[in-house]
Design a protein around this motif. Structure first.
Motif, short mmCIF file in Angstrom:
data_model
loop_
_atom_site.label_atom_id
_atom_site.label_comp_id
_atom_site.label_asym_id
_atom_site.label_seq_id
_atom_site.Cartn_x
_atom_site.Cartn_y
_atom_site.Cartn_z
N ARG A 63 -38.88 -1.09 -41.17
CA ARG A 63 -38.14 -1.07 -39.90
C ARG A 63 -38.32 0.28 -39.19
NH1 ARG A 63 -33.90 -2.55 -41.82
NH2 ARG A 63 -33.91 -4.76 -41.23
N CYS A 66 -41.98 0.29 -37.80
CA CYS A 66 -42.23 -0.70 -36.75
C CYS A 66 -41.43 -0.41 -35.49
CB CYS A 66 -41.94 -2.11 -37.26
SG CYS A 66 -43.17 -2.70 -38.46
N GLU A 67 -40.21 0.09 -35.64
CA GLU A 67 -39.44 0.43 -34.44
C GLU A 67 -40.12 1.53 -33.65
OE1 GLU A 67 -35.44 1.32 -35.52
OE2 GLU A 67 -34.84 -0.80 -35.65
N HIS A 68 -40.79 2.43 -34.36
CA HIS A 68 -41.45 3.53 -33.66
C HIS A 68 -42.77 3.09 -33.04
CE1 HIS A 68 -42.21 7.76 -32.73
NE2 HIS A 68 -43.48 7.50 -33.03
N LYS A 72 -38.05 -1.20 -30.55
CA LYS A 72 -36.82 -1.64 -31.21
C LYS A 72 -36.74 -3.15 -31.35
CE LYS A 72 -34.81 2.48 -31.51
NZ LYS A 72 -34.41 3.10 -32.80
N ASP A 73 -37.48 -3.87 -30.50
CA ASP A 73 -37.43 -5.33 -30.53
C ASP A 73 -38.59 -5.93 -31.32
OD1 ASP A 73 -39.43 -4.56 -28.82
OD2 ASP A 73 -39.03 -6.12 -27.32
N GLU A 75 -38.90 -7.18 -34.17
CA GLU A 75 -38.65 -8.41 -34.92
C GLU A 75 -38.90 -9.65 -34.09
OE1 GLU A 75 -35.16 -8.64 -37.51
OE2 GLU A 75 -34.80 -6.50 -37.10
#
Length: 295
Positions: A63, A66-68, A72-73, A75
């Protein structure tokens, strides 16, 4: 289906210096994906493709990364996310040996799942149960999967040998042998990399990570001299043989194909075709030179 494998480190504790540093300042170590890659993922999902993310990293570290790099979306880009997949065992072990597990606040439930019934975020798992879910989601008895990865051991070999998936290997060494970076990658680097960091390898007398090694030579071709003579012969390296055998095609980065139409037809590796066939956008220099010397 499209799967994007990740080769992130699997530890999530704060031991040592690496993990605390990444958690404290991810922008120092990670480069966000270009907009073209994010658009490519969304366009595939909008076209009805099932997107999977499979990584051997634990959920909290996945997380963070991947958020970076995706936002943030992130998923929302994937139908199925599998963390702590422990590849290559994900492909080679039977369900009883490696069942899927659900997660609560990034902690795995102790009880394994008897089957995989719906999309979502899971931990560990196995290829047979995933295959059954994909059959249900697509309505096809043998769904076709294209699997992207950068590890021969964890991605290409097991996905091809056990999953019978089509595989696309990310081989950044291609950029060290004459294959130019894509326009999207160059533009993205210019936007996200601070000016003071650009050219850091050259300024320190270092080569970029994808450059051919002065000690080992090309990643793709070995040059042999005959005993006592000056005559040279060129042979494919073991790594190159494996790419041709266990990959459908090879690209230096996803950016190279992200702007192409979804129905674009790529050349693929084949025993009855030249060994340069299957590299996109073009083969590395050492393979082209080898072909010239043989012709």
């Amino acid at each position: 289906m499209i799967n994007l494998s990740t080769s992130l480190c699997v530890r999530t504790d704060d031991a040592g210096t690496y993990f605390p540093s990444v958690k404290r300042d991810p922008g120092r170590y990670l480069q966000p994906c270009s907009d073209s890659v994010k658009t490519w993922l969304r366009s595939m999902k909008n076209a009805g493709k099932v997107l999977l993310l499979i990584t051997s990293s634990h959920s909290d570290y996945c997380r963070l990364i991947c958020e970076h790099i995706l936002g943030k979306d992130f998923e929302a880009l994937f139908d199925i996310i599998i963390t702590n997949a422990l590849k290559p065992g994900f492909f080679s072990l039977v369900p009883q040996q490696r069942p899927f597990r659900t997660l609560v606040n990034d902690v795995e439930e102790s009880e394994g799942l008897p089957s995989l019934d719906k999309p979502g975020w899971y931990s560990q798992g196995n290829w047979p149960h995933l295959h059954e879910l994909l059959k249900t989601m697509t309505g096809k008895p043998e769904p076709k999967v294209v699997y992207f990865g950068d590890s021969m051991r964890s991605d290409m070999f097991p996905a091809t040998s056990f999953g019978k998936w089509e595989t696309v290997m990310i081989v950044e060494e291609m950029e060290g042998e004459g294959v130019p970076k894509s326009d999207a990658a160059m533009s993205n680097e210019a936007q996200v990399e601070p000016l003071e960091k650009r050219g850091k390898f050259e300024e320190q007398g270092m080569k970029s990570p994808s450059s051919a090694s002065n000690q080992w030579g090309s990643y793709f071709v070995d040059v042999h001299k005959s005993g006592g003579g000056d005559e040279e012969s060129q042979k494919l390296t073991w790594c190159c043989h494996c790419i041709h055998k266990y990959s459908t095609m090879a690209i230096p980065s996803v950016e190279h194909i992200a702007d192409l139409p979804l129905d674009y037809k790529f050349p693929r590796f084949s025993p009855d075709k030249p060994c340069t066939t299957g590299y996109y956008p073009r083969p590395p220099d050492s393979l082209l030179k080898r072909c010239e010397s043989l012709s």
